[in-house]
Design an enzyme around this catalytic site. Sequence first.
Site, PDB file in Angstrom:
ATOM      1  N   GLY A  10      52.490  40.684  41.298  1.00  0.00           N
ATOM      2  CA  GLY A  10      52.360  39.695  42.371  1.00  0.00           C
ATOM      3  C   GLY A  10      53.612  38.832  42.469  1.00  0.00           C
ATOM      4  O   GLY A  10      54.633  39.095  41.813  1.00  0.00           O
ATOM      5  N   GLY A  36      49.273  42.592  45.334  1.00  0.00           N
ATOM      6  CA  GLY A  36      50.640  42.720  44.809  1.00  0.00           C
ATOM      7  C   GLY A  36      51.260  44.035  45.225  1.00  0.00           C
ATOM      8  O   GLY A  36      50.642  44.850  45.909  1.00  0.00           O
ATOM      9  N   ASP A  56      42.345  47.396  37.056  1.00  0.00           N
ATOM     10  CA  ASP A  56      41.578  46.273  37.596  1.00  0.00           C
ATOM     11  C   ASP A  56      41.041  45.477  36.398  1.00  0.00           C
ATOM     12  O   ASP A  56      40.239  46.003  35.612  1.00  0.00           O
ATOM     13  CB  ASP A  56      40.429  46.839  38.448  1.00  0.00           C
ATOM     14  CG  ASP A  56      39.583  45.742  39.084  1.00  0.00           C
ATOM     15  OD1 ASP A  56      39.550  44.606  38.555  1.00  0.00           O
ATOM     16  OD2 ASP A  56      38.942  46.028  40.108  1.00  0.00           O
ATOM     17  N   LEU A  73      47.237  35.895  35.385  1.00  0.00           N
ATOM     18  CA  LEU A  73      47.583  35.436  36.735  1.00  0.00           C
ATOM     19  C   LEU A  73      46.854  36.207  37.826  1.00  0.00           C
ATOM     20  O   LEU A  73      46.947  35.846  38.999  1.00  0.00           O
ATOM     21  CB  LEU A  73      49.102  35.550  36.972  1.00  0.00           C
ATOM     22  CG  LEU A  73      49.959  34.381  36.468  1.00  0.00           C
ATOM     23  CD1 LEU A  73      50.159  34.476  34.959  1.00  0.00           C
ATOM     24  CD2 LEU A  73      51.304  34.347  37.160  1.00  0.00           C
ATOM     25  N   SER A  75      44.625  37.336  40.588  1.00  0.00           N
ATOM     26  CA  SER A  75      43.794  36.496  41.444  1.00  0.00           C
ATOM     27  C   SER A  75      44.079  36.830  42.906  1.00  0.00           C
ATOM     28  O   SER A  75      44.976  37.610  43.197  1.00  0.00           O
ATOM     29  CB  SER A  75      44.159  35.022  41.167  1.00  0.00           C
ATOM     30  OG  SER A  75      43.389  34.153  41.957  1.00  0.00           O
ATOM     31  N   LYS A  91      35.118  37.836  41.451  1.00  0.00           N
ATOM     32  CA  LYS A  91      35.087  38.723  40.275  1.00  0.00           C
ATOM     33  C   LYS A  91      36.336  38.593  39.412  1.00  0.00           C
ATOM     34  O   LYS A  91      36.259  38.576  38.188  1.00  0.00           O
ATOM     35  CB  LYS A  91      34.899  40.182  40.720  1.00  0.00           C
ATOM     36  CG  LYS A  91      33.443  40.492  41.102  1.00  0.00           C
ATOM     37  CD  LYS A  91      33.274  41.876  41.653  1.00  0.00           C
ATOM     38  CE  LYS A  91      33.338  42.936  40.574  1.00  0.00           C
ATOM     39  NZ  LYS A  91      33.082  44.291  41.133  1.00  0.00           N
ATOM     40  N   ALA A 114      46.297  30.931  34.560  1.00  0.00           N
ATOM     41  CA  ALA A 114      46.890  30.353  35.773  1.00  0.00           C
ATOM     42  C   ALA A 114      45.750  29.821  36.629  1.00  0.00           C
ATOM     43  O   ALA A 114      45.072  30.572  37.315  1.00  0.00           O
ATOM     44  CB  ALA A 114      47.675  31.418  36.533  1.00  0.00           C
ATOM     45  N   TYR A 145      37.150  30.962  45.819  1.00  0.00           N
ATOM     46  CA  TYR A 145      38.383  30.825  45.025  1.00  0.00           C
ATOM     47  C   TYR A 145      38.266  29.628  44.071  1.00  0.00           C
ATOM     48  O   TYR A 145      38.469  29.758  42.862  1.00  0.00           O
ATOM     49  CB  TYR A 145      39.567  30.645  45.967  1.00  0.00           C
ATOM     50  CG  TYR A 145      40.908  30.499  45.278  1.00  0.00           C
ATOM     51  CD1 TYR A 145      41.428  31.523  44.490  1.00  0.00           C
ATOM     52  CD2 TYR A 145      41.667  29.343  45.438  1.00  0.00           C
ATOM     53  CE1 TYR A 145      42.670  31.394  43.869  1.00  0.00           C
ATOM     54  CE2 TYR A 145      42.907  29.212  44.830  1.00  0.00           C
ATOM     55  CZ  TYR A 145      43.411  30.236  44.052  1.00  0.00           C
ATOM     56  OH  TYR A 145      44.641  30.099  43.439  1.00  0.00           O
TER      57      TYR A 145
HETATM   58  P1  NAD Z   1      49.765  37.107  44.293  1.00  0.00           P
HETATM   59  O1  NAD Z   1      48.651  37.536  45.195  1.00  0.00           O
HETATM   60  O2  NAD Z   1      51.143  37.424  44.710  1.00  0.00           O
HETATM   61  O3  NAD Z   1      49.543  37.688  42.838  1.00  0.00           O
HETATM   62  C1  NAD Z   1      48.280  37.928  42.282  1.00  0.00           C
HETATM   63  C2  NAD Z   1      48.280  39.339  41.697  1.00  0.00           C
HETATM   64  O4  NAD Z   1      47.021  39.601  41.086  1.00  0.00           O
HETATM   65  C3  NAD Z   1      48.494  40.426  42.757  1.00  0.00           C
HETATM   66  O5  NAD Z   1      49.571  41.265  42.358  1.00  0.00           O
HETATM   67  C4  NAD Z   1      47.176  41.179  42.778  1.00  0.00           C
HETATM   68  O6  NAD Z   1      47.326  42.552  43.101  1.00  0.00           O
HETATM   69  C5  NAD Z   1      46.676  40.949  41.354  1.00  0.00           C
HETATM   70  N1  NAD Z   1      45.231  41.105  41.202  1.00  0.00           N
HETATM   71  C6  NAD Z   1      44.252  40.548  41.944  1.00  0.00           C
HETATM   72  N2  NAD Z   1      43.048  40.968  41.512  1.00  0.00           N
HETATM   73  C7  NAD Z   1      43.268  41.795  40.451  1.00  0.00           C
HETATM   74  C8  NAD Z   1      42.424  42.532  39.578  1.00  0.00           C
HETATM   75  N3  NAD Z   1      41.092  42.499  39.697  1.00  0.00           N
HETATM   76  N4  NAD Z   1      42.993  43.278  38.596  1.00  0.00           N
HETATM   77  C9  NAD Z   1      44.337  43.325  38.458  1.00  0.00           C
HETATM   78  N5  NAD Z   1      45.190  42.649  39.256  1.00  0.00           N
HETATM   79  C10 NAD Z   1      44.660  41.897  40.241  1.00  0.00           C
HETATM   80  O7  NAD Z   1      49.594  35.529  44.069  1.00  0.00           O
HETATM   81  P2  NAD Z   1      50.533  34.445  43.367  1.00  0.00           P
HETATM   82  O8  NAD Z   1      50.847  33.434  44.396  1.00  0.00           O
HETATM   83  O9  NAD Z   1      51.634  35.103  42.617  1.00  0.00           O
HETATM   84  O10 NAD Z   1      49.526  33.769  42.336  1.00  0.00           O
HETATM   85  C11 NAD Z   1      49.601  34.024  40.941  1.00  0.00           C
HETATM   86  C12 NAD Z   1      48.635  33.105  40.210  1.00  0.00           C
HETATM   87  O11 NAD Z   1      48.971  31.733  40.418  1.00  0.00           O
HETATM   88  C13 NAD Z   1      47.185  33.271  40.660  1.00  0.00           C
HETATM   89  O12 NAD Z   1      46.336  33.199  39.543  1.00  0.00           O
HETATM   90  C14 NAD Z   1      46.953  32.089  41.568  1.00  0.00           C
HETATM   91  O13 NAD Z   1      45.598  31.717  41.620  1.00  0.00           O
HETATM   92  C15 NAD Z   1      47.844  31.029  40.929  1.00  0.00           C
HETATM   93  N6  NAD Z   1      48.261  30.042  41.919  1.00  0.00           N
HETATM   94  C16 NAD Z   1      49.238  30.316  42.824  1.00  0.00           C
HETATM   95  C17 NAD Z   1      49.617  29.348  43.748  1.00  0.00           C
HETATM   96  C18 NAD Z   1      50.723  29.580  44.754  1.00  0.00           C
HETATM   97  O14 NAD Z   1      51.007  28.684  45.557  1.00  0.00           O
HETATM   98  N7  NAD Z   1      51.398  30.716  44.757  1.00  0.00           N
HETATM   99  C19 NAD Z   1      48.974  28.100  43.757  1.00  0.00           C
HETATM  100  C20 NAD Z   1      47.947  27.877  42.843  1.00  0.00           C
HETATM  101  C21 NAD Z   1      47.615  28.846  41.911  1.00  0.00           C
END
Ligand code: NAD
Length: 323
Positions: A10, A36, A56, A73, A75, A91, A114, A145
């Site tokens: 991601g 991602g 997953d 991370l 999500s 989930k 995270a 969420y």
């Molecule tokens: P993103 O969507 O780019 O990355 C999340 C990754 O998790 C993706 O690559 C997705 O494919 C993977 N994923 C989702 N469900 C999955 C599963 N069941 N099994 C395996 N992989 C799975 O999002 P991001 O912005 O990089 O966020 C990363 C983390 O930071 C997350 O936990 C998010 O909640 C937290 N966060 C981000 C922000 C922001 O502004 N970017 C703000 C608050 C919190």
Amino acid sequence: MRILVTGGAGFIGSHLCDRLLAEGHEVIAMDNLVTGSTDNIAHLASHRRFRFIFHDVTEYIHLDGPLDVILHLASLPSPVDYLEKPIKTLKVGALGTHKTLGLAVVKRALYLLASTSEVYGDPKVHPQPETYWGNVNPIGPRGVYDESKRYAEAMTMAYHRAHGLETRTARIFNTYGPRMRLDDGRVVPNFVKQALLGEPLTVYDDGSRTRSFCYVSDMVEGLYRLLLSDEVYPVNLGSPHEMTVLEFAHKMLEVSGSSSEIVFVTPADERTKDDPQTRRPDISKARRVLGWQPRVVLEEGLRLTIEWFQEHLAKPQKKPEQG
Ligand code: NAD
Ligand code: UDP
């Protein structure tokens, strides 16, 4: 150290993998690519200390060999994504956190969750300190969420208390930069794309809601410092430089040099229902405990992000799966 990063393909996860490799660690990125993309880690494919596992994390996780650290991370953090995939969102926050915590116990690994500013919901306390318990509507569209992350925090603390697991919790506030998915629907990719294509910038409702935007290199620095600290309780990581969404739209036009107009739109779906009216982290704790605060000013971070989007708008992107 041998480190597992879930969500490693991601946006933030892939930057974190880069940093961990640069620090000399061995890194395993695990991702099911629901939002991602392997494009984010393609440059690491031949790195001898890097490995990608398609999996997953809501399913049982088996990993051979020792593991020193897990950074969870995985999500679905974009409001558009979690409105489309509410059950997957719940989930990964609940089952995914449970599975990765279980793995951490077996491996005796240090665990970092995270989490998010969304645990504060539409806050009644401003700015938000870690001691604030939040104002979340559990049955609203954003609840999938918010509540999954609140559960994830509760589960992480339970594993710390019941199993003596070493845990860290980062409450991440709005973060932006290269490798955000161009169509993830969040305000930064939307505005950058619209500015570059000369399309109107879509400010939702009256644009008076506030956010503060942290550049991804600062976020990665904060996460790494938290990992190396001994702080068990949640720490806010984000920028305290708050602005309205309308001010942000004007800043985007200024930095990009775009002549796009700004339009006020009310989305037909539920994406702005319970949309927090204000959001700004109180980062006193991060300053005190981690010696951390963001360094990259908004103009510079936006310039770097716009440059990256300019290069990537031309290339077709993988569409995330439905369901
Ligand atoms: P993103 O969507 O780019 O990355 C999340 C990754 O998790 C993706 O690559 C997705 O494919 C993977 N994923 C989702 N469900 C999955 C599963 N069941 N099994 C395996 N992989 C799975 O999002 P991001 O912005 O990089 O966020 C990363 C983390 O930071 C997350 O936990 C998010 O909640 C937290 N966060 C981000 C922000 C922001 O502004 N970017 C703000 C608050 C919190
Ligand atoms: N927003 C907007 N126009 C867009 C996308 C988002 O005005 O094209 C607003 C959204 O309503 C919210 C803020 O920008 O108030 C930040 O939204 P984002 O989806 O980036 O994440 P959030 O902070 O709500 O999790």
